[in-house]
Design a protein around this motif. Structure first.
Motif, PDB file in Angstrom:
ATOM      1  N   ALA A 136       0.804  -1.510   0.188  1.00 39.01           N
ATOM      2  CA  ALA A 136      -0.110   0.004   0.196  1.00 39.01           C
ATOM      3  C   ALA A 136       0.855   1.219  -0.134  1.00 39.01           C
ATOM      4  CB  ALA A 136      -1.073   0.085   1.052  1.00 39.01           C
ATOM      5  N   GLY A 137       1.928   1.445  -0.620  1.00 40.71           N
ATOM      6  CA  GLY A 137       2.776   2.442  -0.786  1.00 40.71           C
ATOM      7  C   GLY A 137       3.587   2.577   0.377  1.00 40.71           C
ATOM      8  N   ARG A 138       3.777   1.904   1.271  1.00 40.24           N
ATOM      9  CA  ARG A 138       4.408   1.800   2.657  1.00 40.24           C
ATOM     10  C   ARG A 138       5.971   1.349   2.580  1.00 40.24           C
ATOM     11  NH1 ARG A 138       2.179   2.757   7.820  1.00 40.24           N
ATOM     12  NH2 ARG A 138      -0.093   3.717   7.443  1.00 40.24           N
TER      13      ARG A 138
ATOM     14  N   SER B 135       6.362   1.379   8.154  1.00 38.40           N
ATOM     15  CA  SER B 135       5.379   0.494   7.256  1.00 38.40           C
ATOM     16  C   SER B 135       4.375  -0.013   8.112  1.00 38.40           C
ATOM     17  CB  SER B 135       6.249  -0.568   6.873  1.00 38.40           C
ATOM     18  OG  SER B 135       6.595  -1.407   7.896  1.00 38.40           O
ATOM     19  N   ARG B 136       4.587   0.093   9.416  1.00 40.65           N
ATOM     20  CA  ARG B 136       3.708  -0.501  10.442  1.00 40.65           C
ATOM     21  C   ARG B 136       2.406   0.428  10.775  1.00 40.65           C
ATOM     22  NH1 ARG B 136       6.509  -4.838  10.831  1.00 40.65           N
ATOM     23  NH2 ARG B 136       8.738  -4.662  10.837  1.00 40.65           N
ATOM     24  N   SER B 137       1.266  -0.273  11.112  1.00 43.19           N
ATOM     25  CA  SER B 137       0.093   0.623  11.738  1.00 43.19           C
ATOM     26  C   SER B 137       0.738   1.394  12.948  1.00 43.19           C
ATOM     27  CB  SER B 137      -1.030  -0.425  11.998  1.00 43.19           C
ATOM     28  OG  SER B 137      -0.919  -1.029  13.033  1.00 43.19           O
TER      29      SER B 137
END
Length: 147
Positions: free
Chosen positions: A34-36, A43-45
């Motif tokens: 998702a573009g991360r 990259s993590r939530s």
């Protein structure tokens, strides 16, 4: 000439773009990660940190020494030349008259006249201080200072 009706108004072509739907499959161009990118805190939530955070290292704004400050009193004071007073059309000059003429800013509360330029007419200064040289020049021209 056609008259546009309120019910037919719409945005200019190209001004509205569809919102980006990330993480919705390969075909979207923003699937999988998702573009991360791969791995790492970003990259993590919930993986964002406060501004200025340097991963536990002492941040730059704390490494630098504290030095000086900006005094707000300098914004309250202004200096006015004798030549600027000479150019004013009024004979009774106070802080308000100087503000209206645009000689000093609107936030100024204290004005001091300095001896720079010539004064050849009689003026009365109210609520305005002056240097010794400026006071002598004003009085020599027939003017006076009222504190």
């Amino acid at each position: 000439m056609s008259v546009t009706q309120l019910n037919s108004l719409q945005p200019a072509p190209g001004s509205k773009r569809p919102r980006r739907r990330v993480g919705r499959g390969i075909g979207s161009g923003l699937g999988k990660t998702a573009g991360r990118g791969h791995k790492g805190q970003k990259s993590r939530s919930g993986g964002f940190h406060k501004v200025g955070f340097e991963g536990g290292q002492m941040p730059l704004y704390r490494r630098l020494p504290k030095r000086g400050f900006t005094s707000m009193s300098r914004h309250l004071r202004a200096e006015v030349r004798l030549s600027e007073i000479q150019a004013l059309p009024v004979d009774e000059i106070d802080v308000q008259a100087l503000k209206q003429a645009g000689v000093v800013g609107h936030g100024v509360r204290f004005v001091k006249v300095i001896k720079s330029g010539e004064l050849s007419r009689k003026v009365t200064l109210k609520g305005v201080s002056a240097t010794a040289g400026a006071r002598a020049a004003i009085e020599a021209a027939g003017g006076s200072l009222v504190e």
